[in-house]
Design a protein around this motif. Structure first.
Motif, mmCIF file in Angstrom:
data_model
loop_
_atom_site.group_PDB
_atom_site.id
_atom_site.type_symbol
_atom_site.label_atom_id
_atom_site.label_comp_id
_atom_site.label_asym_id
_atom_site.label_seq_id
_atom_site.Cartn_x
_atom_site.Cartn_y
_atom_site.Cartn_z
ATOM 1 N N GLY A 79 7.830 9.438 -3.840
ATOM 2 C CA GLY A 79 6.465 9.526 -3.313
ATOM 3 C C GLY A 79 5.689 10.732 -3.827
ATOM 4 N N TYR A 80 6.353 11.912 -3.862
ATOM 5 C CA TYR A 80 5.642 13.124 -4.277
ATOM 6 C C TYR A 80 5.125 12.996 -5.719
ATOM 7 N N THR A 81 5.997 12.493 -6.590
ATOM 8 C CA THR A 81 5.591 12.330 -7.998
ATOM 9 C C THR A 81 4.451 11.322 -8.113
ATOM 10 N N TYR A 82 4.565 10.209 -7.397
ATOM 11 C CA TYR A 82 3.522 9.177 -7.465
ATOM 12 C C TYR A 82 2.185 9.732 -6.957
ATOM 13 N N LEU A 83 2.218 10.429 -5.826
ATOM 14 C CA LEU A 83 0.953 10.910 -5.255
ATOM 15 C C LEU A 83 0.354 12.020 -6.119
ATOM 16 N N SER A 84 1.199 12.849 -6.719
ATOM 17 C CA SER A 84 0.687 13.887 -7.629
ATOM 18 C C SER A 84 -0.033 13.235 -8.805
ATOM 19 N N LYS A 85 0.592 12.189 -9.357
ATOM 20 C CA LYS A 85 -0.028 11.493 -10.501
ATOM 21 C C LYS A 85 -1.319 10.806 -10.075
ATOM 22 N N ALA A 86 -1.312 10.231 -8.880
ATOM 23 C CA ALA A 86 -2.520 9.543 -8.386
ATOM 24 C C ALA A 86 -3.667 10.549 -8.250
ATOM 25 N N ILE A 87 -3.357 11.712 -7.677
ATOM 26 C CA ILE A 87 -4.383 12.756 -7.503
ATOM 27 C C ILE A 87 -4.898 13.203 -8.871
ATOM 28 N N ASP A 88 -3.965 13.422 -9.811
ATOM 29 C CA ASP A 88 -4.377 13.848 -11.162
ATOM 30 C C ASP A 88 -5.271 12.810 -11.826
ATOM 31 N N ALA A 89 -5.068 11.542 -11.429
ATOM 32 C CA ALA A 89 -5.900 10.474 -12.007
ATOM 33 C C ALA A 89 -7.224 10.321 -11.244
ATOM 34 N N GLY A 90 -7.464 11.215 -10.273
ATOM 35 C CA GLY A 90 -8.750 11.192 -9.558
ATOM 36 C C GLY A 90 -8.804 10.203 -8.411
ATOM 37 N N LEU A 91 -7.628 9.800 -7.894
ATOM 38 C CA LEU A 91 -7.599 8.828 -6.796
ATOM 39 C C LEU A 91 -7.448 9.535 -5.448
ATOM 40 N N HIS A 92 -8.139 9.021 -4.434
ATOM 41 C CA HIS A 92 -7.904 9.494 -3.072
ATOM 42 C C HIS A 92 -6.567 8.928 -2.583
ATOM 43 N N VAL A 93 -5.951 9.647 -1.641
ATOM 44 C CA VAL A 93 -4.624 9.262 -1.172
ATOM 45 C C VAL A 93 -4.598 9.224 0.355
ATOM 46 N N VAL A 94 -4.001 8.162 0.890
ATOM 47 C CA VAL A 94 -3.778 8.077 2.339
ATOM 48 C C VAL A 94 -2.289 7.823 2.538
ATOM 49 N N THR A 95 -1.598 8.728 3.218
ATOM 50 C CA THR A 95 -0.145 8.583 3.336
ATOM 51 C C THR A 95 0.336 8.526 4.787
ATOM 52 N N ALA A 96 1.481 7.827 4.973
ATOM 53 C CA ALA A 96 2.163 7.791 6.274
ATOM 54 C C ALA A 96 3.503 8.507 6.192
ATOM 55 N N ASN A 97 3.804 9.034 5.003
ATOM 56 C CA ASN A 97 5.163 9.506 4.723
ATOM 57 C C ASN A 97 5.364 10.947 5.217
ATOM 58 N N LYS A 98 5.846 11.070 6.456
ATOM 59 C CA LYS A 98 5.940 12.424 7.059
ATOM 60 C C LYS A 98 6.990 13.301 6.408
ATOM 61 N N SER A 155 -16.431 -3.733 -5.495
ATOM 62 C CA SER A 155 -15.549 -3.517 -4.340
ATOM 63 C C SER A 155 -14.908 -2.127 -4.437
ATOM 64 N N VAL A 156 -14.411 -1.637 -3.286
ATOM 65 C CA VAL A 156 -13.547 -0.460 -3.307
ATOM 66 C C VAL A 156 -12.156 -0.991 -3.643
ATOM 67 N N LYS A 157 -11.561 -0.461 -4.700
ATOM 68 C CA LYS A 157 -10.272 -1.011 -5.171
ATOM 69 C C LYS A 157 -9.124 -0.093 -4.760
ATOM 70 N N VAL A 158 -8.120 -0.654 -4.116
ATOM 71 C CA VAL A 158 -7.000 0.168 -3.661
ATOM 72 C C VAL A 158 -5.665 -0.436 -4.103
ATOM 73 N N ALA A 159 -4.634 0.422 -4.110
ATOM 74 C CA ALA A 159 -3.263 -0.054 -4.297
ATOM 75 C C ALA A 159 -2.454 0.392 -3.083
ATOM 76 N N ILE A 160 -1.458 -0.398 -2.733
ATOM 77 C CA ILE A 160 -0.576 -0.040 -1.615
ATOM 78 C C ILE A 160 0.819 0.228 -2.166
ATOM 79 N N LEU A 161 1.309 1.443 -1.941
ATOM 80 C CA LEU A 161 2.664 1.786 -2.388
ATOM 81 C C LEU A 161 3.612 1.550 -1.218
ATOM 82 N N GLY A 162 4.492 0.578 -1.338
ATOM 83 C CA GLY A 162 5.395 0.199 -0.244
ATOM 84 C C GLY A 162 4.820 -0.984 0.506
ATOM 85 N N PHE A 163 5.684 -1.991 0.722
ATOM 86 C CA PHE A 163 5.208 -3.186 1.430
ATOM 87 C C PHE A 163 6.213 -3.578 2.507
ATOM 88 N N GLY A 164 6.661 -2.556 3.279
ATOM 89 C CA GLY A 164 7.543 -2.825 4.418
ATOM 90 C C GLY A 164 6.687 -2.952 5.658
#
Ligand code: NDP
Ligand SMILES: N[C@@H](CC=O)C(=O)O
Length: 324
Positions: A85-104, A3-12
């Motif tokens: 968010g910035y720290t989390y996404l930076s770490k995710a990118i460094d770990a080789g993960l693609h990122v999809v954000t809504a956080n304007k 499967s394509v495995k994803v995580a969701i940051l924020g569950f509002g």
């Protein structure tokens, strides 16, 4: 089948919408991706809140738990504010993960850095949901920018403000009543200051300006005014309809932008845009005037463009258009 495995940051509002679409549209996802999609984990602030998440999905308030997951492919980010968010996404990118954000807010302040970082690591950052909710304006502009020069954008970019102004004018409800309703419907931010004082539209204008120029925008150059001072009397007395408008004009001197309420007459393309809808009038030097319209906020419209971003990332073997 893997499967394509994803995580969701924020569950509002938005994060739960992403989860809902992924769980309810497995058949469509598998058809388009050739693989199922698995939500492996959800990151929240308060783990003790009651949520309807199956027990095989990790729910955590520790981002390192997400990084420790094996074979994760991508993260969706739908939390609030620049940090964490910035720290989390930076770490995710460094770990080789693609990122999809809504956080304007995060993307307006640090989007170019994230894009740069992602490019260096060979992953992608997608941000369609950061501007105009469910309206795919980022993708449309990326396509237009191959040949056209964009000379002007005029837009309604905050669903909450447009909803409040419409409700006050049409139903004579008070500002506070209209705002409460926008919060109940999931349009407004948890702290609605950014919506009603014009910051949210400013973030979106900055993201558009950076998309067009590929350069950091000087925020001090962008005039901003919100709608919190507007009364029922103002709306009744206006020559036309008061709308909250973001504008960008691009000429030989660069980009001139502002965000403010303006009274529009009936002939204006943004005059009929009501309720939570956003609309963007784009003028390209070759194509002329184009209008994009749709729901500017809300659970499924926003989650929908994020899942589209995600599918596009994994579906296309070709590299996405990079206009920075
Ligand atoms: N609502 C909309 O229509 C749209 C929203 N957006 C953007 O999407 C993002 C999410 O918006 P929305 O869903 O409405 O927001 P909500 O307030 O509904 O949800 C925010 C979520 O983020 C979690 N969260 C907050 N702070 C942290 C933290 N420090 N660490 C981990 N998790 C955290 C919250 O956790 P907990 O549940 O534990 O409190 C909550 O689940 C925002 O950036 C917003 O600007 C973009 C387009 C449209
Ligand atoms: N609060 C925002 C949500 C979408 O960006 C809005 O009302 O437009």
């Amino acid at each position: 089948m893997d499967s394509v495995k994803v995580a969701i940051l924020g569950f509002g509002t938005v994060g739960s919408g992403i989860y809902e679409i992924i769980s309810e549209q497995q058949e469509r996802l598998e058809k388009v991706l050739g693989r199922p999609v698995e939500v492996a984990a959800v990151l929240v602030k308060d783990c003790s809140k009651e949520r309807t998440i199956p027990s095989d999905v990790l729910v955590t308030d520790d981002f390192d738990d997400i990084l420790r997951l094996s074979d994760l492919d991508a993260v969706f980010e739908a939390i609030v504010g620049v940090e964490p968010g910035y720290t989390y996404l930076s770490k995710a990118i460094d770990a080789g993960l693609h990122v999809v954000t809504a956080n304007k807010e995060l993307f307006a302040y640090r989007g170019l850095e994230l894009k740069q970082r992602a490019e260096e690591r060979g992953v992608n950052v997608r941000f369609e949901a950061t501007v105009a909710g469910g309206v795919p304006i980022i993708g449309a502009l990326c396509n237009l920018l191959r040949m056209n020069q964009i000379v002007k954008i005029e837009a309604i970019l905050n669903g909450t403000s447009n909803y409040i102004l419409t409700k006050m004018r049409e139903e004579q409800v008070s500002f506070d009543q209209a705002l409460s309703e926008a919060q109940r419907l999931g349009y407004a931010e948890a702290d609605p200051t950014n919506d009603i004082e014009g910051f949210d539209a400013l973030f979106k204008v900055v993201i558009l300006a950076e998309l067009l120029s590929g350069q950091k925008v000087d925020w001090d150059e962008v005039y901003r005014k919100g709608i919190s001072h507007i009364t029922a009397y103002d709306l009744a007395q206006a020559n036309g309809r008061i709308k909250h408008i973001g504008r960008l004009v691009i000429d030989g001197d660069g980009i001139h932008a502002d965000v403010r309420p303006i009274s529009l007459t009936e002939s204006h393309k943004l005059y009929p845009i009501e309720g939570v809808d956003n609309a963007i009038v784009v003028t390209g030097d070759l194509v002329g005037e184009l209008v994009f319209q749709g729901p500017g906020a809300g659970k499924l419209p926003t989650a929908s463009v994020m899942v589209e971003d995600f599918v596009d990332l994994f579906k296309s073997a070709r590299k996405p258009v990079d206009i920075f």
